[in-house]
Design a protein around this motif. Structure first.
Motif, short mmCIF file in Angstrom:
data_model
loop_
_atom_site.label_atom_id
_atom_site.label_comp_id
_atom_site.label_asym_id
_atom_site.label_seq_id
_atom_site.Cartn_x
_atom_site.Cartn_y
_atom_site.Cartn_z
N UNK B 1 72.54 24.85 8.00
CA UNK B 1 73.18 25.57 9.10
C UNK B 1 72.19 26.50 9.77
N UNK B 2 71.26 25.93 10.51
CA UNK B 2 70.30 26.78 11.20
C UNK B 2 70.55 26.63 12.68
N UNK B 3 71.47 27.48 13.19
CA UNK B 3 71.82 27.39 14.60
C UNK B 3 70.71 28.00 15.45
N UNK B 21 66.59 31.60 16.85
CA UNK B 21 67.76 31.78 16.00
C UNK B 21 68.46 33.07 16.43
N UNK B 22 69.78 33.09 16.36
CA UNK B 22 70.49 34.31 16.81
C UNK B 22 70.06 35.55 16.03
N UNK B 23 69.63 35.37 14.79
CA UNK B 23 69.30 36.56 14.01
C UNK B 23 67.97 37.20 14.40
N UNK B 25 65.38 39.41 16.07
CA UNK B 25 65.47 40.63 16.86
C UNK B 25 64.53 40.51 18.06
N UNK B 28 61.03 40.80 16.93
CA UNK B 28 60.49 39.55 16.38
C UNK B 28 60.03 38.63 17.52
N UNK B 65 67.87 45.06 17.67
CA UNK B 65 68.53 44.61 18.89
C UNK B 65 68.31 43.11 18.95
N UNK B 66 69.38 42.37 18.98
CA UNK B 66 69.23 40.91 18.94
C UNK B 66 68.64 40.40 20.25
N UNK B 68 69.17 37.65 21.54
CA UNK B 68 70.20 36.98 22.35
C UNK B 68 70.87 37.97 23.30
N UNK B 69 70.87 39.23 22.94
CA UNK B 69 71.47 40.22 23.83
C UNK B 69 70.60 40.54 25.04
N UNK B 71 69.36 37.99 26.68
CA UNK B 71 69.48 36.76 27.45
C UNK B 71 69.92 37.10 28.88
#
Ligand SMILES: Cc1cc2nc3c(=O)[nH]c(=O)nc-3n(C[C@H](O)[C@H](O)[C@H](O)COP(=O)(O)OP(=O)(O)OC[C@H]3O[C@@H](n4cnc5c(N)ncnc54)[C@H](O)[C@@H]3O)c2cc1C
Ligand code: FES
Ligand code: FES
Lengths: 291, 157, 764
Positions: B1-3, B21-23, B25, B28, B65-66, B68-69, B71
Motif C-alpha cells: 500500500x504505497x499510495x 507519497x502523501x507522507x 513533508x 523532504x 507541513x505536507x 500535498x498541501x 499542491x
C-alpha cells in the motif's frame, strides 16, 4: 518520519463522510496537521488514511450576526481569527489570545477546530471559549448536533465526538448588555503554565453575574461556578475589585492542580489567582464599554 | 500500500510536477527531491523555524507541513530570494549586520523576516521581535538580526 | 558597540570589521553543511535506543528487521568483532554501541542501515530487545549513596589523550575522576577570618542546542575511511577513529563542512565511530543524521553542585576559599574530567586568594553523558563564587564593586602559582561595566543591578600548525585545521593572513578542516582559534617570508646587486619593492611554482606558559522582578569584551552578545530534567532556549589593550560573557528584592519560593 498513509481531499461534507466510510474507520480527520502530524511523527498514532478538511467549504469562514454573535468555521486558522474584523470587533479577547498562541507558523496552519478536537489540556481557546459559553456544532453521517465546550472536551486529549463526526463550527454568543469577556495567561515554556478566562456582566456599577474558567491547571479546562458566584456583587471599580477578589481566589485555591515543569500545584494555583485578577479587570473594562 | 499522488506547484517561480507519497513533508520534497537544501531541518517539531518557507505568502514549518498541501500553490525558499545574483536588501542587511554566525537558522530566519516585511514594510523594533519570536537562533543572541531587519526596512523606504 | 583601544597599530585588514567571508553562501542557502551532503549509493541509518536508565541486555532479536525489504545492515555490538568499541578522550569508557549493558535511557543499542531513513525507521520497530533492568542512579547524591548501583564495574582505560592519570583515582566506583587544586595554608585562613561565608549552589544540566543536530557520513574505500561530520575538532575525531578501527592516522580522513553551531557540544568524538562502523557493515556509504531529540541524548553540559566556603578579613579581602564541586557527568566520561579540572581552576579565577583548596569530583550517573559546553566548568562555579562575593559585600557593608576591586589580581600577577600572569585589567573592565549601568545613580524601587567577573584559564594546549602557500601571482592559500562553526574563523584567520603578508584580503583563500588536505590543529574550542591559529598563521607567514628573502638573494645575487631587505609586503631590492609573487617567479625562473610557509605552535616560547591566555568575563545586568509571579525581567545586559585586539570587531562583539544571551537562557530557563530514570523534557517544547522577545537592552564594550599572547595582543573571546551571567542576575535579584537565588535556572516558581522565604525570614 511520518508513517505511510493515503490522503483524501473531499470537496463537501458528504464527500468527507463517504471518504471516512471508505477508509473503514482506519483514518483521521486532518486540518492543519500541527498536532496530528507531530503525533504521527513521534510514533504515537498511525492511520491508513488522512481526510483533509481544509477543502470542505462548509467548515470555513467567520461570520457575525447583527448582535455580534460569532460563528467560526472549524478549519479557520488561528491567524485568520486573530485578524478577523468580526472577531476584533465582537470578541477582541479572542483575537488577543490568538496572537499569543504558539508561533506564527503554527497559527498560519493550525485551526480552531483542530485545537478543540485535540483537547490538549493547555488549550488557550478552549479555556476562554468555555468562559464565553461558546457552543460547538458537530456533524456526522447520522446528522448534526451541538454542545457546550465542556460537553465536548471530557478529558485530556479526549472528546465526546464520535469517530465519524467532525467539528463544523464554533458559535460564541453575542455579548449581553454590560457584558465583558477577557482572558489572561502566563507561559514560561511552549504551553501556558496557567490561564483564566472570565465573563462578567456589569449592572449598575457592580458585577451581576460571572463565569470563571481555568486552564492548564488540571487535565482539562474547567469552569468554577463558585468562583463566578464569588465575583457577583463586587463593585466594578479597579480598587474595589482588587480588594474583593479574595473569595474567588480562594475558590481557585481549592483546585486539584497537577504539578508540572512550570511548578508545584501550590504555585500554579497561586498563578491562577493572579491571572483571575488580571482577567477580571480587563473583562470589567470591556463590560463598561458595552454598557 | 504505497499510495503516491501527483502534485504541481511553483517553487521559486518555477513550475514543478512531482509524484510523491502523501507522507512526504515539504522539507523532504524541497531538500531530497528538488535539491533545494537551503531549507534546513532542526527541531523537526515546529518550534525552531529553521525550516520556514513561504507557501502562498504565509510562513509554514516545512518540517511538519505536507507537500500535498502545497499542491497548486507557490512556494518560496531562501534560494529564491536573490535574483540574478543580486541579493535582496534583507540578505544584504544580514551580511552588513553579521546577523548570522553558523548560518543554520539563517534560511528560515530570512524567510520569516521576508514575510514580516512584506506584510509590514516598516516595523518597529518590538514588531520585529514579536514577529520573529517563533524563529530560534542559538548563535547570535538575536540583536544583530533585529538590526538587520530594521536596516532592510530602512533600505526599502 | 563602544570600543576602548589601548593597543599598538595592526596592519590592515586586522582590526577592521570586514564582512564575513561566508556571508553570501549563508544568506543564499548555498552554504553546505554535513546534513546537505549526498554521495552515490548513500544509505541511511537510524538508531534504536534503550528505554531503560540501567539494564543488562539479555538478548537482541533483529531477524525480522534484517529481513525487512530495503534493509542493508542491522548492527549490534556483537556484529563488530575486531573493532575497538570503547573510545574516549580522557577515559576510554564509551562503547560506540551498547555492549552487554546500557547505562542511560537513550543509549544506542542497535543501528539499522537501509535504502532510506523511513525504511530504517520501520525496521527499528521490528527489533526486540530483552532487557534485565538494574537499579539506577540519576543524581549525584544517588550515585554516591552507600550501596549505589555501580555504572562501570571496571575502571575505564586511559583514553586517547594522556594527562589524566592522577585524576582517575576511583575513590568511589561511581567517581570517574577527582581533581584537587590547592595552595596556601587553608586552615590558617579560616581561623584568622573576620567573616566566613558558606553556601551551596546548584547549576543545571544544560543542552547546547546547536541548531544542526549531529550528522555524519562515512565511506570506506580500499580500507581507508573518509568521514564528513559536524565536528569541531576534526583531528581529534581522526585520532579516535584510527584507534577504534586500528588504522594508521593517514588512512582516516575527516572532513568538516560548515558546522551548524557547536558551543563545545561538537567537541571531540560523537557519532563518527558508530557511523563508520555502520558503513563498514553495510558496505556502502552511510549517513547518520540525528534529530534534536537524539542530539539531546548525545551530549549535554555537566550539572554541578558547588559547596563553597570563603574567609574574608574585615576589609573584605579574601583570605581563603574552600570548595567541593560535584559534577553530574552522566554515563560516560567524555570530556568531563577536563571540565572538572577547569571548574576547580576557575573557582580561584580573578581574585588574589592566599589559600585555596578545591576538590572536584566528576560523578557517573545514569543520564546522558556530559562533556564540553561553552564556559567549560566556569558557569557552574562562577555562579557560586560571584554570588558569594556579593554576600560578603553585603555582610561587610561594602559596595559590590569595591569588594571586587580590593581582591582582583592585577595585570601580570599570577592568580595562582605556576600559571601565566593575568593578561587583563579586570578592575578597569569592571568600571566600564558599572558606568554602562549608571552604577552611581540608585535604581528605581524593585530594580536591581549587579556586575560580575570571571577569569578562565583558556586556550587549551597550544598545539597547532598552519601552512601558507604563496602563488606566483602573489595570492595566498592558507591551510588550517580550525573549523568554521559560526564564530567567523574563516574571516578572522584570513584577515590575519592578509595582514601578516601585506596582501589584500581578496587575494587570500583559506582552506579549513580536512585532515587529508590541511595540517594539524588540536581543536576549535576553548576560545583559542583566533589567538592560537592566528599565531600559527603568523609563524607560517614569517617562515615563508624568510624563505622568500633567501630566494631573493639567490635569484638576484650579483657583484654589485643590492642586498634584498625584507619589508612588510614584499622584498626591497634597491629602490624597487618586489612582491611575493615576483620572488616566486624569479626563483622558479618562470610563471609557476610556489613558496610554502610552515607555522608551528607548541608549548614553547611565547606559548610555553599555561594557560596560553586568560579569558576574562565581565557582565552587568539590571533586572526587575514581578513579585506576584516570580518572573524576572532582565532589562539591561552589559558585556565587556576584553579581547586584547579585536581582529574583526563586529565578529568579536557578536561572540560576546551570543555568549551572554546563551548565559541568560541557562540562568533563566534551561535545565534538563530527569524523572524515573528518563529525560522528561528532551525536546524543544519543554527545553526552552532564549527567543527574540527575551532580548534585553544590550550594551557591548570591546576592550583592546593588546595584552594577549596572540597577534597584536589578541586573546580569546566567545565564552567569557557567558560565565558570570547567572551570578549577575542572582545578585541583581537580591538587590531588587532581598531574595537570594542559589539554584539555576531561576524559574518563576523558584523566584517565588525565594521571595516567600525572604518574607518568612522577615516575619511577614
Ligand atoms: C509548537 C506548538 C505550540 C503550540 N502552542 C499552543 C498554545 O500556546 N496554545 C494553544 O492553545 N495551542 C497551542 N498549540 C496547539 C495548536 O493550537 C494546535 O496544534 C492547532 O490549533 C491544531 O489545529 P490543526 O488544524 O493543526 O489540527 P490537526 O493537527 O489537523 O488535528 C488535531 C486533531 O483534531 C482532529 N481534527 C482536526 N480538525 C477536526 C475537525 N474539524 N473535526 C474533528 N476532528 C478534527 C484531528 O483528527 C486530530 O486528532 C501549539 C502547537 C504547536 C505545534
Ligand atoms: S525544523 Fe521545522 S520548526 Fe524546527
Ligand atoms: S546563526 Fe547559528 S543558529 Fe542562528
Amino acid at each position: 518520519m511520518i508513517p505511510r498513509f493515503a490522503h483524501r481531499r473531499p470537496r463537501s461534507l458528504a464527500d468527507a463522510f463517504a471518504a471516512f466510510d471508505a477508509a473503514g474507520g482506519d483514518c483521521a480527520w486532518y486540518a492543519g496537521g500541527t498536532e496530528l502530524l507531530a503525533v504521527m511523527k513521534m510514533g504515537f498514532a498511525q492511520f491508513g488514511t488522512l481526510i483533509d478538511l481544509k477543502s470542505v467549504p462548509e467548515l470555513g469562514g467567520i461570520s457575525a450576526d447583527a448582535d455580534g454573535a460569532l460563528r467560526i468555521g472549524a478549519t479557520v486558522t488561528h491567524r485568520e481569527i486573530e485578524r478577523s474584523p468580526h472577531v476584533l470587533r465582537h470578541l477582541p479577547g479572542l483575537a488577543a489570545l490568538e496572537r499569543e498562541v504558539a508561533n506564527i507558523r503554527v497559527r498560519n496552519t493550525g485551526t480552531l477546530g483542530g485545537n478543540l478536537a485535540f483537547a490538549e489540556p493547555h488549550s488557550d481557546p478552549a479555556t476562554f471559549l468555555l468562559a464565553c459559553d461558546a457552543r460547538v456544532e458537530l456533524a456526522g453521517p447520522a446528522g448534526a448536533r451541538e454542545m457546550a465546550i465542556d460537553e465536548l472536551i471530557v478529558g485530556p486529549l479526549t472528546t465526546s465526538r464520535e469517530a465519524d463526526e467532525l467539528l463544523v463550527a464554533i458559535r460564541v454568543p453575542a455579548p449581553a448588555a454590560g457584558e465583558g469577556r477577557a482572558y489572561a495567561k502566563l507561559a514560561f515554556f511552549e504551553r501556558p503554565a496557567a490561564s483564566v478566562g472570565v465573563r462578567v456582566r456589569v449592572v449598575d456599577g457592580a458585577i451581576a453575574d460571572a463565569t470563571v474558567a481555568v486552564g492548564s491547571l488540571t487535565d482539562l479546562p474547567i469552569v468554577l461556578p463558585a468562583a463566578g458566584a464569588a465575583l457577583a456583587g463586587l463593585p466594578a471599580e479597579p480598587a474595589a475589585l482588587d480588594a474583593g477578589l479574595g473569595a474567588a481566589i480562594a475558590v481557585l485555591g481549592e483546585i486539584d492542580a497537577i504539578p508540572d515543569h512550570n511548578g508545584s500545584a501550590d504555585y500554579k494555583r497561586h498563578l491562577a489567582g493572579i491571572l483571575l485578577g488580571r482577567a477580571v479587570t480587563q473583562a470589567v473594562e470591556e463590560a463598561r464599554a458595552h454598557a | 500500500m504505497r499510495e503516491t499522488v501527483e502534485i504541481s506547484l511553483q517553487v521559486n517561480e518555477r513550475a514543478q510536477s512531482l509524484r510523491i507519497e502523501p507522507r512526504e513533508t515539504l522539507a523532504d520534497v524541497l531538500r531530497d527531491r528538488l535539491g533545494l537544501t537551503g531549507t534546513k531541518v532542526s527541531c523537526d517539531a515546529q518550534v525552531c523555524g529553521a525550516c520556514t518557507v513561504l507557501v502562498d505568502g504565509r510562513t509554514v514549518s516545512a518540517c511538519t507541513f505536507l507537500a500535498v498541501d502545497a499542491d497548486g500553490g507557490a512556494v518560496r525558499t531562501v534560494e529564491g530570494l536573490a535574483r540574478d545574483g543580486v541579493l535582496t536588501p534583507l540578505q544584504q542587511a544580514f551580511i552588513d549586520e553579521a546577523a548570522f554566525q553558523c548560518g543554520f537558522c539563517t534560511p528560515g530566519m530570512l524567510m520569516a523576516a521576508t514575510a514580516l516585511l512584506e506584510e509590514n514594510p516598516h516595523p518597529t523594533e518590538d514588531e520585529v521581535k514579536e514577529g520573529l519570536d517563533g524563529n530560534l537562533c542559538r548563535c547570535t543572541g538575536y540583536a544583530p538580526i533585529v538590526a538587520a531587519v530594521l536596516r532592510a526596512a530602512e533600505a526599502g523606504r | 558597540m563602544k570600543r576602548v583601544i589601548e593597543r599598538g597599530p595592526a596592519p590592515e585588514p586586522i582590526g577592521i570589521s570586514v564582512p564575513r567571508r561566508d556571508g553570501i553562501e549563508k544568506v543564499t542557502g548555498a552554504a553546505s553543511f554535513t546534513t546537505d551532503l549526498t554521495l552515490p549509493g548513500l544509505a541511511h541509518a537510524r538508531l534504536l535506543r534503550s528505554p531503560y536508565a540501567h539494564a543488562r541486555i539479555r538478548s537482541i532479536d533483529a531477524e525480522a528487521a534484517r529481513r525487512h525489504p530495503g534493509v542493508i545492515a542491522v548492527v549490534t555490538a556483537a556484529d563488530l568483532p575486531g573493532v575497538q568499541l570503547e573510545y574516549g578522550h580522557a577515559v576510554a569508557d564509551h562503547p560506540l554501541i551498547a555492549t552487554g549493558k546500557v547505562r542511560f535511557a537513550g543509549e544506542v543499542v542497535v543501528g539499522v542501515v537501509a535504502e532510506d531513513a523511513a525504511t530504517a525507521d520501520e525496521a527499528l520497530r521490528l527489533i526486540e530487545v530483552d532487557y534485565d533492568p538494574l537499579p539506577y542512579a540519576t543524581t549525584v547524591e544517588e550515585a554516591l549513596a552507600p550501596g549505589a548501583p555501580v555504572l562501570h564495574e571496571k575502571a575505564g582505560r586511559q583514553g586517547a589523550h594522556r594527562g589524566f592519570e592522577e585524576d582517575i583515582t576511583r575513590d568511589h566506583p561511581n567517581v570517574c575522576s577527582t581533581f584537587r587544586q590547592a595552595w596556601g595554608e587553608i586552615e590558617d585562613a579560616f581561623t584568622g577570618a573576620h567573616l566566613v561565608l558558606e553556601g551551596t549552589w546548584h547549576y543545571p544540566m544544560c543542552y547546547a542546542f546547536a541548531m544542526e543536530p549531529y550528522t555524519s557520513v562515512a565511506e570506506w574505500k580500499d580500507g581507508e575511511l573518509t568521514v564528513w561530520s559536524s565536528a569541531q575538532h576534526p583531528y581529534m575525531v581522526r585520532d579516535d577513529l584510527a584507534h577504534v578501527f586500528h588504522l594508521p592516522l593517514s588512512a582516516v580522513r575527516v572532513i568538516v563542512p560548515y558546522v551548524g553551531g557547536g558551543y563545545g557540544s561538537k567537541s571531540y568524538t560523537k557519532i563518527e565511530p558508530l557511523t563508520a562502523a555502520l558503513a563498514l557493515k553495510a558496505g556502502r556509504p552511510v549517513r547518520l543524521a540525528l534529530n534534536v531529540d537524539d542530539a539531546i541524548l548525545t551530549t549535554r553540559g555537566d550539572g554541578a553542585t558547588v559547596q563553597l566556603r570563603s574567609a574574608f578579613d574585615r576589609d573584605g579581602r579574601l583570605l581563603g576559599r574552600q570548595a567541593t564541586v560535584r559534577l553530574d557527568s552522566g554515563a560516560y566520561a567524555e570530556n568531563s574530567p577536563l571540565v572538572g579540572r577547569k571548574a576547580a581552576n576557575r573557582l580561584g579565577g580573578p581574585y588574589r586568594i592566599p589559600a585555596l583548596e578545591v576538590t572536584c569530583q566528576v560523578v557517573y550517573t545514569n543520564t546522558a553523558p556530559a562533556s564540553s559546553f561553552r564556559g567549560f566548568g566556569a558557569p557552574q562555579v562562577v555562579f557560586a563564587a560571584e554570588s558569594q562575593m556579593d554576600e560578603a559585600a553585603e555582610a561587610l557593608g561594602l559596595d559590590p564593586l569595591e569588594i571586587r576591586r580590593r581582591n582582583l589580581v592585577e595585570r601580570g600577577e599570577r592568580p595562582w602559582p605556576k600559571v601565566r600572569g593575568l593578561d587583563a585589567k579586570l578592575a578597569d573592565d569592571l568600571a566600564l561595566a558599572a558606568a554602562e549601568l549608571d552604577w552611581s545613580t540608585p535604581p528605581a524601587p524593585g530594580v536591581g543591578r549587579a556586575v560580575c567577573v570571571s577569569a578562565s584559564d583558556a586556550g587549551s594546549e597550544p598545539v597547532t600548525t598552519a601552512t601558507l602557500r604563496v602563488h606566483p601571482d602573489g595570492s595566498v592559500t592558507v591551510l588550517c585545521g580550525s573549523t568554521e562553526i559560526g564564530q567567523g574563523s574563516a574571516t578572522a584567520l584570513a584577515q590575519i593572513a592578509a595582514g601578516e603578508m601585506g596582501v589584500p584580503l581578496e587575494k587570500v583563500r583559506l582552506v579549513q578542516s580536512d585532515t587529508a588536505a590541511v595540517t594539524y590543529d588540536r581543536s576549535t574550542g576553548a576560545s583559542r582559534t583566533t589567538t592560537l591559529m592566528g599565531l600559527a598563521i603568523r609563524n607560517a607567514a614569517r617562515d615563508v617570508k624568510a624563505q622568500l628573502l633567501e630566494w631573493a638573494r639567490e635569484s638576484w645575487a650579483g657583484e654589485d646587486a643590492p642586498e634584498p631587505v625584507l619589508e612588510h609586503a614584499g622584498i626591497r631590492v634597491g629602490d624597487r619593492l618586489a612582491g611575493w609573487g615576483e620572488v616566486v617567479r624569479a626563483w622558479f625562473a618562470g610563471d609557476y611554482g610556489e613558496a610554502i610557509g610552515r607555522g608551528y605552535l607548541r608549548k614553547a616560547g611565547e606559548t610555553a606558559e599555561m594557560p596560553p591566555f586568560w579569558e576574562v568575563g565581565c557582565v552587568g545586568v539590571e533586572v526587575r522582578v514581578d513579585e506576584s509571579t516570580g518572573e524576572i525581567h532582565v532589562e539591561k545586559l552589559v558585556t565587556i569584551g576584553d579581547v586584547g585586539c579585536a581582529v574583526n570587531p563586529q565578529l568579536a562583539e557578536a561572540q560576546d552578545v551570543g555568549a551572554a544571551i546563551m548565559g541568560l537562557g541557562m540562568a533563566m530557563r534551561e535545565e534538563l530534567i530527569y524523572e524515573d530514570g528518563n529525560l522528561v523534557n528532551g525536546n524543544l517544547y519543554d527545553y526552552r532556549v532564549p527567543r527574540f522577545t527575551d532580548l534585553p537592552e544590550l550594551r557591548t564594550v570591546l576592550v583592546e589593550r593588546g595584552d594577549g599572547v596572540g597577534v597584536y595582543g589578541a586573546k580569546g573571546g566567545g565564552e567569557g560573557a557567558l560565565n558570570p551571567v547567572a551570578s549577575a542576575i542572582a545578585n541583581a535579584v537580591r538587590r531588587a528584592t532581598g531574595a537570594r537565588l542559589r539554584e539555576a535556572p531561576f524559574t518563576p516558581e523558584r523566584v517565588w519560593e525565594a521571595l516567600r522565604e525572604r518574607d518568612a525570614a522577615n516575619g511577614r
